[in-house]
Design an enzyme around this catalytic site. Structure first.
Site, PDB file in Angstrom:
ATOM      1  CD  GLU A 127      77.771  72.609 -51.880  1.00 25.88           C
ATOM      2  OE1 GLU A 127      77.422  72.714 -53.067  1.00 25.88           O
ATOM      3  OE2 GLU A 127      77.692  71.559 -51.242  1.00 25.88           O
ATOM      4  CD  GLU A 270      74.383  71.699 -55.503  1.00 25.84           C
ATOM      5  OE1 GLU A 270      75.435  71.745 -56.163  1.00 25.84           O
ATOM      6  OE2 GLU A 270      74.320  71.209 -54.360  1.00 25.84           O
ATOM      7  CD  GLU A 304      76.303  70.528 -60.374  1.00 29.60           C
ATOM      8  OE1 GLU A 304      75.706  70.813 -59.317  1.00 29.60           O
ATOM      9  OE2 GLU A 304      77.398  69.910 -60.391  1.00 29.60           O
TER      10      GLU A 304
HETATM   11  N1  TRP Z   1      77.709  70.982 -54.933  1.00 26.35           N
HETATM   12  C1  TRP Z   1      78.631  71.003 -56.026  1.00 26.35           C
HETATM   13  C2  TRP Z   1      78.359  69.764 -56.837  1.00 26.35           C
HETATM   14  O1  TRP Z   1      77.835  68.844 -56.549  1.00 26.35           O
HETATM   15  C3  TRP Z   1      80.058  70.979 -55.607  1.00 26.35           C
HETATM   16  C4  TRP Z   1      80.708  72.297 -55.499  1.00 26.35           C
HETATM   17  C5  TRP Z   1      80.768  73.231 -56.452  1.00 26.35           C
HETATM   18  C6  TRP Z   1      81.466  72.813 -54.432  1.00 26.35           C
HETATM   19  N2  TRP Z   1      81.512  74.288 -56.022  1.00 26.35           N
HETATM   20  C7  TRP Z   1      81.963  74.037 -54.798  1.00 26.35           C
HETATM   21  C8  TRP Z   1      81.789  72.335 -53.195  1.00 26.35           C
HETATM   22  C9  TRP Z   1      82.772  74.791 -53.972  1.00 26.35           C
HETATM   23  C10 TRP Z   1      82.590  73.082 -52.348  1.00 26.35           C
HETATM   24  C11 TRP Z   1      83.080  74.309 -52.743  1.00 26.35           C
HETATM   25  O2  TRP Z   1      78.575  69.496 -57.869  1.00 26.35           O
HETATM   26 ZN    ZN Z   2      76.727  67.581 -56.356  1.00 31.47          ZN
END
Ligand code: TRP
Ligand code: ZN
Length: 903
Positions: A127, A270, A304
């Site tokens: 992500e 997650e 998560e």
């Molecule tokens: N989706 C992750 C969360 O909610 C956030 C996240 C983790 C993220 N690593 C990342 C977003 C790297 C951008 C880039 O907790």
């Molecule tokens: Zn999140």
């Protein structure tokens, strides 16, 4: 650095969304893992998307990877054009199988996005747009596929091979290599892919889900960290139980794994069935982790895990919808933490524990999100455009997004909210959807038109609600007029505004005896049960008339912070003190104290700036002293009331931010509270000791919090000898990190007051004791970066020295956060030193980080974004530093921040 990362910023607009021309149904990935050069074979079953416009070519994203070969339906395919941000394939049929082979270089990858090496192990972070750094793909969340993954690696170096879903098969290969094959039965977007390979070990538990299926839970860490996994495992089990009980949502996989990694940009991720956590949000035992760390771990493990439904089973159509998963999941983790703090029983102390969590959440919102909403990065919960999506994982998307979700629950009650959630999953399981889809589910499940509510997603800035009241003694009526507006917000925020919001505005009326009055609105036959009413504000200005009001009441406004707004009401100091003493709503009781002391602090800062004498009325000190001594209140609540607003927040409230004046004012009040309430602090210290074995219960945590706050105040006295005596004894006797760290912090503060080296031996002991515990060494760096400093010993000198300490590295985000971010974002008086030394340091660090990890660099870059709000001399120095950075940095992420800041 990625080619596309240094390209000229291209702005992505929400309005330009178009469905993908192709869909990828299945993905089979094969990895030959090697740290210098990893080979990836990616076989996709592709078909045209019947709901998209016809495209002549199949375009795939790819970054920092080397193309090797393409095979289409079993034959080598040469109509492939490789370019800087991916590749295009010509002459594709309507449905086909495509195999692409490519290479990537994990050991060289310092961005921590894509496939990288940390501590000699392989990890991925996909992500938002990291999967394209692993293989060519339609790397966008509305392309959902099922994945099978084969991992091959040297068995001695990488005995554990993990990926999403279920383990199908594992075995040995020639040359000391081995393999594992994983299958994830659920369709998912590429950002949820993950692999982990290394010398890791796990603790595991088998639990039965609500419907009786057995689930295998594992927490994977480096072997020496196995003694820090219990709390994460417990938190996971609690999360599973909570989602079943509160939302009827079960774990859908047979196996659920969480893994700790030392090098990670964000908190945790997650990935389906294979959550990856920054070590600081997973590893804890009483010896190395504080109560705050324990609480954060519970919240992040929950967060998560809850994404498995809100994010993974139902995902985002595009990244503008990020708050669909993040705001909702943040709301869920807040509710989870509140329920965990409250325990099983429903009683007054459970309500108090829940209120404590609510206050802490709102404090974060007010101190961080309100500032963001007033600066150059202001954006709606659902942004309209971005240059770099990584820059939009913001407190607005997360925390304000959570408040927006909470308002549905405030409007419809827990049951109505649950109905909306049920309908959301019924309609959208397995889909990539929008914030509108969520709102429609809430609307349809509750039979309520929520068209106006959409504005919460599209308007930037913080709404203000001005309140006017009028009591008519003859009529026994009380008129409350609410007027909503955005005040004088920035142009960027003003542009997004479309009209009044639908806002739940919670209110109570308090009588002279401090008790709530019954509430009956004009037109109602009798008073409704309860003494809090949720008014629904829909117009720009609206008047609500309460009848049968026996006496002139004092209004308790926006109880429990029922909407993310700023309330403007001209309370007198006496009225705020009265609310602080009596309001039945714990949130508003706390808020009254904050309003009261903020007002005093701002006026003191004004005096400090003008060089006039400072004074604080005894009545104010007494109002806080009464809370401190009130044993009917929980220690954790008292601690929150007596903790002053941060210097950053206060500076933000000034017409022109003046960190030095704020520091002087806040220190003055701390010293005044310390001296005037000295005996109460000493008593609080003694009464809140927690002898015996360490317990992480809400009660024990509250005791430690108040005791350590008392210690920190005692350390402010001109003669801090009591604090020094208590802190030394506490440091030596501590059986937990909360107490040991607080003792060291108090000693550092007393040493600054006295201008001597009293803390040095303890500081040295702390380092030696925990030399092999990186997360504790992070605390050591942060404590030093947070020091008050003095004219003869400015903190910047120490921070500069520490930046070349052998244990410091810019490659580890946790360490960077501990030293650099603590100094630049949590020590405003020292960072904003008049000579500009803080800004020069900041510029050097942003430029250095830009070349290593643009996401971390961009976060640091934000420390100066409010430059235009500071006093003229600071403002000019800040702008010069920003311009220097703008001229030197290359990444899209940092450029977006500094260019928006410079305007
Ligand atoms: N989706 C992750 C969360 O909610 C956030 C996240 C983790 C993220 N690593 C990342 C977003 C790297 C951008 C880039 O907790
Ligand atoms: Zn999140």
């Amino acid at each position: 650095m990625a080619d596309s990362d240094i390209a000229t910023p291209a702005v992505v607009h929400r309005a330009d969304y178009a469905p993908p021309a192709f869909l990828i149904e299945t993905v089979a990935l094969e990895f030959d893992l090697a740290s210098e050069r990893t080979r990836v074979r990616n076989t996709m079953r592709v078909r045209r998307n019947p709901h998209a416009v016809h495209a002549a070519r199949f375009d795939l994203m790819g970054e920092q990877i080397q193309f090797v070969s393409a095979t289409l339906d079993g034959k080598p395919h040469t109509a492939v054009h490789v370019h800087e941000s991916g590749l295009s394939i010509d002459q594709v049929p309507d449905a086909f199988e495509l195999t692409l082979e490519s290479l990537c270089h994990p050991a060289e990858n310092t961005t921590l996005s894509g496939l990288y090496v940390s501590g000699g192990h392989f990890f991925t972070q996909c992500e938002a747009e990291g999967f394209r750094r692993i293989t060519y793909f339609l790397d966008r969340p509305d392309v959902m596929s099922t994945y099978t993954v084969t991992l091959r690696a040297d068995k001695a170096a990488y005995p554990v091979l993990l990926s999403n879903g279920n383990l199908l098969e594992e075995g040995d290969l020639p040359d000391g290599r081995h393999f594992a094959r994983w299958d994830d039965p659920f369709r998912k977007p590429s950002y949820l892919f993950a692999l982990v390979a290394g010398k890791l070990e796990c603790i595991e538990e088998r639990v039965k889900s609500a419907s009786g299926k057995e689930k295998l839970l594992q927490v994977w860490v480096e072997p020496h960290d196995l003694d820090k996994t219990r709390h994460a495992m417990d938190s996971l089990i609690h999360s599973i139980r909570w989602d079943e009980a509160r939302y009827g949502l079960e774990l859908d996989l047979d196996r659920f794994m969480i893994v700790a990694v030392s090098d990670f940009t964000m908190g945790a991720m997650e990935n389906k069935g294979l959550n990856i956590f920054s070590s600081r949000y997973l590893l804890a035992n009483p010896e190395t982790a504080t109560d705050t760390d324990f609480a954060n771990i519970e919240a992040v493990v929950g967060h998560e895990y809850f994404h498995n439904w809100t994010g993974n089973r139902v995902t985002c159509r595009d990244w503008f919808q990020l708050s669909l998963k993040e705001g909702l999941t943040k709301f869920r983790d807040q509710e989870f933490s509140a329920d965990m703090a409250a325990g099983d029983e429903a009683n007054a102390s459970a309500d108090a524990a829940r209120a404590t969590k609510r206050i802490a959440n709102v404090r974060t919102l007010q101190q961080a999100q309100f500032a963001e909403a007033a600066g150059p990065m202001a954006h709606p919960v659902r942004p309209e455009s971005y240059v770099e999506i990584n820059n939009f994982y913001t407190t607005t998307v997360y925390n304000n997004g959570a408040e927006v979700v909470r308002m549905y629950q405030t409007l419809f009650g827990r049951d109505g909210f649950r109905k909306g959630m049920d309908l959301y999953f019924k309609r959208h399981d397995g889909q990539a959807v929008t914030c509108d889809d969520f709102r429609h589910a809430m609307s349809d499940a509750n039979g309520r038109d929520l068209a106006q509510f959409e504005r919460w997603y599209s308007q930037a800035g913080t709404p203000r609600v001005a309140v006017k009241t009028a009591y008519d003694a003859a009529q026994r009526s009380y008129r409350v007029t609410l007027t909503q507006s955005y005040g004088e917000s920035l142009a960027a925020a003003r542009e997004t505004q479309k009209g009044p919001l639908l806002m739940p505005f919670s209110i109570g009326l308090i009588g002279k005896d401090g008790k709530d009055l019954p509430l009956r609105l004009e037109g109602e036959a009798s008073a409704a049960p309860g003494t809090t009413r949720v008014l629904e504000l829909t117009e720009a200005t609206q008047t609500f008339t309460f009848v049968d009001v026996a006496e002139q009441p004092l209004p308790s406004l926006l109880r429990d912070f029922s909407a993310p707004v700023i309330v403007e009401y001209d309370y007198t100091t006496e009225e705020l003190a009265f609310l602080l003493a009596h309001d039945s709503d714990p949130f508003n009781r706390w808020d009254a104290g904050q309003r009261l002391i903020t007002r005093e602090l701002l006026s003191l800062a004004q005096h400090a700036a003008e060089g006039t004498a400072l004074s604080l009325d005894d009545s104010v000190v007494d109002a806080f002293g009464r809370v401190l001594a009130d044993e009917s209140l929980s220690p954790s609540f008292r601690e929150l009331v007596l903790m002053l607003p941060s210097e950053g927040y206060l500076a933000e409230q000034m017409a022109e931010s003046n960190p030095a004046a704020i520091h002087t004012a806040r220190q003055y009040v701390r010293k005044r509270f310390a001296a005037a309430l000295k005996n109460a602090w000493l008593a609080a210290y003694e009464q809140n000791r927690t002898p015996g074995a360490y317990e992480a219960t809400a009660k024990a945590i509250g005791h430690r919090a108040l005791k350590n706050l008392a210690l920190s105040y005692l350390a402010e006295l001109d003669d801090p000898s009591d604090a020094i005596r208590l802190a030394r004894a506490q440091y030596d006797a501590a059986n937990n990190m909360t107490d040991r760290e607080a003792a060291l912090s108090a000693l550092l503060s007393a040493a600054t007051t006295r201008g001597d080296a009293i803390a040095e031996p303890v500081l040295a002991d702390f380092y030696k004791r925990y030399e092999t515990e990186p997360l504790v060494i992070d605390k050591w760096f942060a404590l030093l970066a947070r020091q008050r400093g003095s004219a003869s010993r400015p903190t910047i000198d120490m921070v500069r020295n520490l930046s070349s300490h052998p244990a410091f590295t810019l490659k580890n985000p946790n360490r960077v956060y501990a030293l650099i971010f603590t100094f630049c974002a949590a020590n405003p008086a020292q960072f904003h030193a008049a000579d500009g030394s803080g800004y020069a340091f900041w510029a050097e660090q942003v430029i250095a980080l830009d070349a290593l990890n643009p996401a971390v660099a961009a976060r640091l870059a934000r420390s100066l974004e409010m430059w235009h709000r500071f006093t003229p001399t600071l403002r000019e120095k800040m702008r010069a530093a920003l311009e220097q950075v703008a001229a030197r940095v290359k990444s899209r992420a940092v450029r977006e921040i500094v260019e928006k800041a410079l305007g």
